[in-house]
Write a protein that holds these residues in place. Structure first.
Motif, PDB file in Angstrom:
ATOM      1  N   MET A   1       0.836  -1.186   0.000  1.00  5.64           N
ATOM      2  CA  MET A   1       0.000   0.000   0.000  1.00  5.64           C
ATOM      3  C   MET A   1       0.876   1.243   0.000  1.00  5.64           C
ATOM      4  N   LEU A   2       0.299   2.321  -0.492  1.00  7.63           N
ATOM      5  CA  LEU A   2       1.077   3.538  -0.629  1.00  7.63           C
ATOM      6  C   LEU A   2       0.287   4.702  -0.044  1.00  7.63           C
ATOM      7  N   PHE A   3       0.833   5.368   0.961  1.00  5.06           N
ATOM      8  CA  PHE A   3       0.147   6.478   1.592  1.00  5.06           C
ATOM      9  C   PHE A   3       1.108   7.639   1.809  1.00  5.06           C
ATOM     10  N   ARG A   4       0.541   8.830   1.917  1.00  2.00           N
ATOM     11  CA  ARG A   4       1.347  10.029   2.101  1.00  2.00           C
ATOM     12  C   ARG A   4       1.291  10.545   3.533  1.00  2.00           C
ATOM     13  N   SER A   5       0.553   9.883   4.396  1.00  2.00           N
ATOM     14  CA  SER A   5       0.419  10.324   5.771  1.00  2.00           C
ATOM     15  C   SER A   5       0.446   9.103   6.682  1.00  2.00           C
ATOM     16  N   PRO A   6       0.635   9.299   7.987  1.00  2.00           N
ATOM     17  CA  PRO A   6       0.677   8.161   8.904  1.00  2.00           C
ATOM     18  C   PRO A   6      -0.565   7.292   8.788  1.00  2.00           C
ATOM     19  N   THR A   7      -0.409   5.999   9.014  1.00  2.00           N
ATOM     20  CA  THR A   7      -1.477   5.043   8.787  1.00  2.00           C
ATOM     21  C   THR A   7      -1.781   4.262  10.053  1.00  2.00           C
ATOM     22  N   PRO A   8      -2.885   3.508  10.053  1.00  2.00           N
ATOM     23  CA  PRO A   8      -3.213   2.685  11.231  1.00  2.00           C
ATOM     24  C   PRO A   8      -2.191   1.573  11.445  1.00  2.00           C
ATOM     25  N   GLN A   9      -2.425   0.767  12.457  1.00  2.00           N
ATOM     26  CA  GLN A   9      -1.586  -0.394  12.719  1.00  2.00           C
ATOM     27  C   GLN A   9      -1.976  -1.482  11.730  1.00  2.00           C
ATOM     28  N   TRP A  10      -1.219  -1.538  10.637  1.00  2.00           N
ATOM     29  CA  TRP A  10      -1.645  -2.375   9.520  1.00  2.00           C
ATOM     30  C   TRP A  10      -1.643  -3.847   9.849  1.00  2.00           C
ATOM     31  N   ALA A  11      -0.762  -4.291  10.743  1.00  2.00           N
ATOM     32  CA  ALA A  11      -0.740  -5.716  11.088  1.00  2.00           C
ATOM     33  C   ALA A  11      -2.108  -6.154  11.610  1.00  2.00           C
ATOM     34  N   SER A  12      -2.706  -5.360  12.501  1.00  2.00           N
ATOM     35  CA  SER A  12      -4.013  -5.720  13.052  1.00  2.00           C
ATOM     36  C   SER A  12      -5.121  -5.514  12.028  1.00  2.00           C
ATOM     37  N   VAL A  13      -4.984  -4.492  11.159  1.00  2.00           N
ATOM     38  CA  VAL A  13      -5.983  -4.261  10.120  1.00  2.00           C
ATOM     39  C   VAL A  13      -6.071  -5.461   9.191  1.00  2.00           C
ATOM     40  N   PHE A  14      -4.925  -5.927   8.713  1.00  2.00           N
ATOM     41  CA  PHE A  14      -4.920  -7.066   7.804  1.00  2.00           C
ATOM     42  C   PHE A  14      -5.371  -8.342   8.501  1.00  2.00           C
ATOM     43  N   GLU A  15      -4.944  -8.538   9.743  1.00  2.00           N
ATOM     44  CA  GLU A  15      -5.309  -9.758  10.437  1.00  2.00           C
ATOM     45  C   GLU A  15      -6.819  -9.831  10.665  1.00  2.00           C
TER      46      GLU A  15
ATOM     47  N   GLY B   1      -4.610 -20.117   4.032  1.00  2.00           N
ATOM     48  CA  GLY B   1      -3.517 -19.488   3.299  1.00  2.00           C
ATOM     49  C   GLY B   1      -2.950 -18.339   4.102  1.00  2.00           C
ATOM     50  N   GLY B   2      -2.782 -17.191   3.489  1.00  2.00           N
ATOM     51  CA  GLY B   2      -2.225 -16.050   4.192  1.00  2.00           C
ATOM     52  C   GLY B   2      -1.980 -14.898   3.254  1.00  2.00           C
ATOM     53  N   TYR B   3      -1.089 -14.003   3.631  1.00  2.00           N
ATOM     54  CA  TYR B   3      -0.851 -12.797   2.847  1.00  2.00           C
ATOM     55  C   TYR B   3       0.455 -12.155   3.306  1.00  2.00           C
ATOM     56  N   ALA B   4       0.920 -11.215   2.516  1.00  2.00           N
ATOM     57  CA  ALA B   4       2.044 -10.357   2.884  1.00  2.00           C
ATOM     58  C   ALA B   4       1.712  -8.952   2.436  1.00  2.00           C
ATOM     59  N   TYR B   5       2.280  -7.953   3.085  1.00  2.00           N
ATOM     60  CA  TYR B   5       2.012  -6.569   2.712  1.00  2.00           C
ATOM     61  C   TYR B   5       3.270  -5.726   2.859  1.00  2.00           C
ATOM     62  N   ALA B   6       3.289  -4.621   2.120  1.00  2.00           N
ATOM     63  CA  ALA B   6       4.362  -3.630   2.217  1.00  2.00           C
ATOM     64  C   ALA B   6       3.715  -2.258   2.214  1.00  2.00           C
ATOM     65  N   ILE B   7       4.076  -1.447   3.164  1.00  2.00           N
ATOM     66  CA  ILE B   7       3.531  -0.088   3.291  1.00  2.00           C
ATOM     67  C   ILE B   7       4.618   0.904   2.877  1.00  2.00           C
ATOM     68  N   ALA B   8       4.289   1.786   1.945  1.00  2.00           N
ATOM     69  CA  ALA B   8       5.226   2.818   1.500  1.00  2.00           C
ATOM     70  C   ALA B   8       4.712   4.183   1.902  1.00  2.00           C
TER      71      ALA B   8
ATOM     72  N   THR C   1       9.050   5.516   0.217  1.00  2.00           N
ATOM     73  CA  THR C   1       9.926   4.581   0.905  1.00  2.00           C
ATOM     74  C   THR C   1       9.092   3.517   1.607  1.00  2.00           C
ATOM     75  N   ILE C   2       9.501   2.273   1.522  1.00  2.00           N
ATOM     76  CA  ILE C   2       8.819   1.218   2.266  1.00  2.00           C
ATOM     77  C   ILE C   2       9.139   1.379   3.747  1.00  2.00           C
ATOM     78  N   VAL C   3       8.106   1.585   4.551  1.00  2.00           N
ATOM     79  CA  VAL C   3       8.305   1.860   5.970  1.00  2.00           C
ATOM     80  C   VAL C   3       7.828   0.727   6.860  1.00  2.00           C
TER      81      VAL C   3
END
Length: 284
Positions: free
Chosen positions: A1-15, A23-30, A34-36
């Motif tokens: 995902m790509l955002f220009r401002s601070p984001t929620p706690q993505w680990a809990s959002v995705f879970e 199965g499952g998933y993987a994510y990258a936040i930019a 920059t990947i953060v």
């Protein structure tokens, strides 16, 4: 995902959204190019299929996210004036590849923009892999199926197989590339710093590849499905990792290969006729 401002706690959002499914998933936040943050959950292969865990570098078929890559290639050709306008009819760009084909009634009137935004009036077709070969398949499809004049937006993979052929012809004639895949690798992904061995139409071998699982919440789970390599790459054949897709998205948003006006047109205007090709599909 790509955002220009601070984001929620993505680990809990995705879970919360995906964690209960097999199965499952993987994510990258930019953030700001920059990947953060990265994360993962679950298995690319369930224990019944030889257990393997997800990581941000696990590869999987991108399905219809592949259409975004094809759209980027089309807009890059527009940027270079190799396509005059998205308002051009597509037929002159593919006719050299199909010299003995007479298009069915109305096919010659369909524009590149109508293919991009799923308003082409062409018969719906979901093909992703054809034993005929892409050009033979397109020749039969375009010669045997007249347009449906009153048809509104219909989601059809073959719209993007046609766009793949547009890129294929121009890549060969104007750039002397082998075709669509080489054009995307050298003109789109390469300048973005994306590893072409990771972001590729070639999947991992069946014995180690990420498998697709049905959304069944309780065991026993059905066996995972292997996605083989497909020849209709443009609508649904690219394979990549979350990290590689994030770098592609960063390159797109930072205007690495497209100018600001063309990028904004692609993200904000192509969707005005009920297309599914819009910024929401660029979030993975």
């Amino acid at each position: 995902m790509l955002f220009r401002s601070p984001t929620p706690q993505w680990a809990s959002v995705f879970e919360q959204a995906l964690g209960a499914a097999p199965g499952g998933y993987a994510y990258a936040i930019a953030l700001n190019g920059t990947i953060v943050e990265t994360g993962h959950h679950g298995f690319t292969r369930m224990p019944e299929d030889g257990v393997a865990n997800w990581s941000v570098d696990s590869r999987c078929n991108l399905a219809s996210v592949s259409k975004t890559v094809t759209a980027t290639a089309i807009m890059h050709l527009v940027e270079q004036n190799l396509i005059t306008s998205v308002n051009d009819c597509f037929w002159p760009y593919v006719q050299p590849l199909l010299p003995n084909i007479k298009p069915a009634s109305g096919v010659e009137t369909v524009t590149i923009e109508e293919l991009l935004n799923m308003s082409s009036r062409l018969v719906k077709n979901g093909t992703l892999n054809t034993k005929l070969g892409v050009l033979t398949f397109l020749g039969e499809y375009l010669s045997q199926n007249p347009i449906i004049p009153r048809q509104l937006g219909v989601y059809s993979n073959t719209n993007f197989t046609i766009l793949q052929a547009v890129v294929e012809h121009l890549a060969q004639e104007k750039k002397h590339y082998q075709g669509y895949v080489e054009y995307v690798h050298k003109e789109i992904l390469g300048p973005m710093g994306v590893d072409n061995n990771v972001f590729s139409p070639v999947p991992d071998p069946p014995e180690v590849a990420t498998l697709a699982y049905e959304s069944v919440l309780d065991p026993p789970f059905p066996p995972g499905k292997y996605w083989p390599q497909v020849n209709c790459v443009g609508p649904g054949g690219w394979v990549a990792s979350a990290r590689a897709v994030a770098h592609y998205m960063i390159g797109l948003r930072k205007n690495t290969v497209l100018s600001v006006p063309v990028t904004e047109f692609m993200l904000n205007h192509i969707d005005r006729k009920s297309t599914r090709l819009n910024s929401s599909h660029l979030v993975i």
